[in-house]
Design an enzyme around this catalytic site. Structure first.
Site, PDB file in Angstrom:
ATOM      1  N   ASN A 171       4.901 -24.997  32.192  1.00  0.00           N
ATOM      2  CA  ASN A 171       6.292 -25.256  31.810  1.00  0.00           C
ATOM      3  C   ASN A 171       6.735 -24.518  30.550  1.00  0.00           C
ATOM      4  O   ASN A 171       7.750 -24.854  29.950  1.00  0.00           O
ATOM      5  CB  ASN A 171       6.514 -26.764  31.633  1.00  0.00           C
ATOM      6  CG  ASN A 171       5.635 -27.341  30.535  1.00  0.00           C
ATOM      7  OD1 ASN A 171       4.776 -26.628  29.993  1.00  0.00           O
ATOM      8  ND2 ASN A 171       5.841 -28.594  30.196  1.00  0.00           N
TER       9      ASN A 171
ATOM     10  N   ASP B 110      -1.713 -27.218  31.188  1.00  0.00           N
ATOM     11  CA  ASP B 110      -1.425 -28.573  31.667  1.00  0.00           C
ATOM     12  C   ASP B 110      -1.955 -28.764  33.085  1.00  0.00           C
ATOM     13  O   ASP B 110      -2.442 -27.818  33.713  1.00  0.00           O
ATOM     14  CB  ASP B 110       0.082 -28.845  31.582  1.00  0.00           C
ATOM     15  CG  ASP B 110       0.889 -27.704  32.151  1.00  0.00           C
ATOM     16  OD1 ASP B 110       0.594 -27.273  33.272  1.00  0.00           O
ATOM     17  OD2 ASP B 110       1.809 -27.197  31.439  1.00  0.00           O
TER      18      ASP B 110
ATOM     19  N   GLU C 249     -24.003 -35.105  27.390  1.00  0.00           N
ATOM     20  CA  GLU C 249     -24.118 -34.121  26.308  1.00  0.00           C
ATOM     21  C   GLU C 249     -24.989 -34.717  25.217  1.00  0.00           C
ATOM     22  O   GLU C 249     -24.683 -35.795  24.702  1.00  0.00           O
ATOM     23  CB  GLU C 249     -22.734 -33.775  25.752  1.00  0.00           C
ATOM     24  CG  GLU C 249     -22.804 -32.612  24.778  1.00  0.00           C
ATOM     25  CD  GLU C 249     -21.711 -32.610  23.719  1.00  0.00           C
ATOM     26  OE1 GLU C 249     -21.451 -31.542  23.153  1.00  0.00           O
ATOM     27  OE2 GLU C 249     -21.135 -33.682  23.429  1.00  0.00           O
TER      28      GLU C 249
ATOM     29  N   ASP D 248     -17.356 -25.413  23.117  1.00  0.00           N
ATOM     30  CA  ASP D 248     -17.864 -25.548  21.744  1.00  0.00           C
ATOM     31  C   ASP D 248     -18.683 -24.336  21.293  1.00  0.00           C
ATOM     32  O   ASP D 248     -19.133 -24.286  20.147  1.00  0.00           O
ATOM     33  CB  ASP D 248     -18.780 -26.774  21.630  1.00  0.00           C
ATOM     34  CG  ASP D 248     -18.038 -28.083  21.840  1.00  0.00           C
ATOM     35  OD1 ASP D 248     -16.851 -28.168  21.482  1.00  0.00           O
ATOM     36  OD2 ASP D 248     -18.671 -29.027  22.357  1.00  0.00           O
TER      37      ASP D 248
ATOM     38  N   ASP E 193       5.671 -24.392  27.482  1.00  0.00           N
ATOM     39  CA  ASP E 193       5.568 -24.930  26.116  1.00  0.00           C
ATOM     40  C   ASP E 193       4.339 -24.375  25.385  1.00  0.00           C
ATOM     41  O   ASP E 193       4.051 -24.776  24.253  1.00  0.00           O
ATOM     42  CB  ASP E 193       5.551 -26.475  26.124  1.00  0.00           C
ATOM     43  CG  ASP E 193       4.304 -27.046  26.774  1.00  0.00           C
ATOM     44  OD1 ASP E 193       3.485 -26.251  27.306  1.00  0.00           O
ATOM     45  OD2 ASP E 193       4.141 -28.282  26.756  1.00  0.00           O
TER      46      ASP E 193
ATOM     47  N   ASP F 136      -0.545 -22.773  31.661  1.00  0.00           N
ATOM     48  CA  ASP F 136       0.653 -23.512  31.269  1.00  0.00           C
ATOM     49  C   ASP F 136       1.702 -23.392  32.375  1.00  0.00           C
ATOM     50  O   ASP F 136       2.005 -22.292  32.812  1.00  0.00           O
ATOM     51  CB  ASP F 136       1.181 -22.915  29.954  1.00  0.00           C
ATOM     52  CG  ASP F 136       2.480 -23.567  29.512  1.00  0.00           C
ATOM     53  OD1 ASP F 136       2.760 -24.698  29.946  1.00  0.00           O
ATOM     54  OD2 ASP F 136       3.214 -22.928  28.730  1.00  0.00           O
TER      55      ASP F 136
END
Ligand code: GLC
Ligand code: CA
Length: 558
Positions: A23, A29, A253, A327, A25, A21
């Site tokens: 920034n 990103d 996939e 997953d 939040d 991250d």
């Protein structure tokens, strides 16, 4: 066998929400990824596969796309994406994007138009059907629990969603849909994308009648949409229309695909894709009730499946090699030991991944030996599959919450989605804010900063394996043969290439085991290429004792 970059490459998967991250939040990103490109270059990987970063209401963490040609505002902008692509290319790395075209989001403009009226030109983009006797059009269940159909008041009809009800399936029978998808792929390729990982791409062709399965109220309809009748036609059309015109890497996939189908699909002469992700080996340890119905697994089973795929795709086709992704649970927790032998067993599994024949895929944090997480409360989880399953199991089937939680600790997808552990500071250095999903509390010990300071770390072992692959084409192209096929604990095989022979010996047990040397190897001297203990206890091939989770890669003298 043709030599190509994607066979020689090592791929690293980034799950953007959980990587870094920038920034505060709490959400990973694209600028966060850009800030870690030198870390990836240090590791030595060649290709980055980026899980979806497109606009999305985020019902399934970006696998529900509302605009294929834009970036999710939480992740950044197209300009950020361009900086990422440029940063990768400048460092000699390639970018593979996730292509999610079995379904869109229900907030995609096509679906919004499609649901307006039965005469909408977009109606044919999706599977709309009338109900039958006041019930759904058929009895299929969705992958994320419940019926695969959702009733829509507006036109009094049902639409098909094999995943969540916010992920309506696209109707590939429609030439318009296919044309839209191909155009969108070309748009990204023209912007510099180097390939695609194609999400559940073997679900795109359904049995045209969409028949029910058996007599039960709800049933798994997989036989009618996995590897369906027109799959190959569609993929070959996509190849002709798009892929053939670019230099790209592709991996599809494909849950439920078998080795024969994979050969057809990845055959270099007449196939459509470079590789597929098969599921047989990650489906072990599941009972009749599905992935959360826990059953023990054995090396015998795991080796049998990997071996079958090695042999099946030996001459035609090409394997992808992976033990976890966004997953799947963390590989060291699942196939190794995330306690006392975490480092040794993570290195042993890494050895397997890089010495079988195929292209290795590393999932973020795997190179640090990141482990599963055991959150105590269901409200600490975010994954839609986990939450839906929990609700259905506890409310509908009366299962004890503690038992259901235990199965989530073992198999839930959030195991792999906890934030990347960068350092020992608060939240593992992932964010200065509050992370969208809790950080695994073991970040104080397991983190990238610590790994980079320890020459014996899992990170440097991966780096060494990747470096070896660049030096020794035998790791890429060498023929594979299995030894000791019935051993309870040891997976042993060789690779052979241009007169050279490598022996790979892997102990899957957390205790010492005896290795009975195959005749063909007996008495031969060797050069040690790598291994997860500092030394070898023998100087010629012979019977001896392997230490817990020991991995050896030896070049045998002839
Ligand atoms: C694939 C993705 C998974 C997603 C599903 C639906 O299996 O890997 O994360 O939930 O497709 O798009
Ligand atoms: Ca952010």
């Amino acid at each position: 066998m043709k030599q190509t970059f994607w066979k020689e490459a090592v791929v690293y998967q980034i799950y953007p929400r959980s990587f870094k991250d920038s920034n505060g939040d709490g959400i990973g990103d694209i600028p966060g990824i850009v800030s870690k490109l030198d870390y990836l270059r240090e590791l030595g990987v060649d290709v980055i596969w980026l899980s979806p970063v497109y606009s999305s209401p985020n019902d399934d963490n970006g696998y529900d796309i509302s605009d294929y040609r834009n970036i999710h505002e939480e992740f950044g902008t197209l300009t950020d994406w361009e900086a990422l692509t440029e940063g990768l290319h400048k460092r000699g790395m390639k970018l593979v994007m996730d292509l999610v075209v079995n379904h869109t989001s229900d907030e995609h403009a096509w679906f919004e138009a499609s649901r307006q009226s039965k005469d909408s030109p977009f109606r044919e983009y999706y599977y709309w059907r009338e109900g039958k006797d006041g019930q759904e059009p058929n009895n299929w269940t969705s992958v994320f629990s419940g019926s695969a159909w959702e009733y829509d008041e507006k036109t009094e009809a049902y639409f098909l969603h094999l995943f969540s009800k916010k992920q309506p399936d696209l109707n590939w029978e429609s030439p318009k849909v296919r044309r839209e998808v191909y155009e969108m792929m070309r748009w990204w390729l023209d912007k510099g994308v180097d390939g695609f990982r194609m999400d559940v791409i073997n679900f795109i062709s359904k049995t045209p009648e969409l028949p029910s399965v058996g007599e039960d109220r709800y049933a798994w309809g997989g036989d009618h949409f996995m590897n369906g009748p027109k799959l190959m036609d569609y993929l070959l059309e996509m190849k002709r229309e798009v892929l053939d015109h670019y230099e790209v890497m592709t991996v599809g996939e494909m849950p439920g695909v078998n080795a024969d189908q994979a050969v057809e699909i990845t055959d270099e002469e007449n196939g459509a894709l470079n590789m597929v992700f098969q599921f047989e080996h990650v489906d072990i340890g599941s009972g009749a009730g599905g992935k959360f119905d826990l059953k023990p697994w054995t090396l015998h089973k795991l080796r049998g499946i990997l071996h079958k795929w090695q042999i099946g795709l030996a001459d035609k086709g090409w394997n992808s090699l992976y033990l976890n992704n966004h997953d799947q649970p963390r590989m060291v927790s699942r196939f190794g030991d995330d306690g006392e032998y975490r480092v040794l067993s993570a290195k042993m599994l890494a050895t397997l991944l890089h010495t079988l024949k195929g292209t290795p895929y590393i999932y973020q944090g795997e190179e640090l030996g990141m482990t599963n997480v055991s959150f105590e409360r269901i409200d600490q989880y975010q994954d839609i599959e986990t939450l839906n399953m929990y609700r259905e199991a506890t409310e509908l089937h009366g299962k004890a919450p503690a038992d259901v939680l235990r199965s989530i600790h073992v198999k839930g997808r959030d195991n792999a989605r906890t934030p990347m552990q960068w350092d020992a500071s608060a939240n593992g250095g992932f964010t200065t804010g509050s992370p969208w999903l809790g950080v695994n509390p073991n970040y104080t010990d397991i983190n990238a900063e610590a790994a980079l300071q320890d020459t014996n770390s899992i990170f440097y072992y991966y780096k060494e394996l990747i470096r070896l692959r660049k030096q020794h084409p035998i790791m890429v192209y060498g023929a594979y043969s299995l030894y000791l096929e019935n051993d309870e604990y040891i997976y042993a095989y060789s690779r052979e290439w241009e007169g050279k022979e490598w022996a790979i010996v892997l102990n899957f047990a957390r205790h010492e085991v005896s290795f009975s040397c195959p005749d063909h190897w007996q008495g031969r001297s060797f050069a040690r290429m790598t291994g997860n203990y500092d030394d070898t206890q023998i100087d010629r091939m012979q019977d001896f004792r392997l230490r817990p989770f020991e991995a050896l890669v030896l070049e045998l003298d002839s």
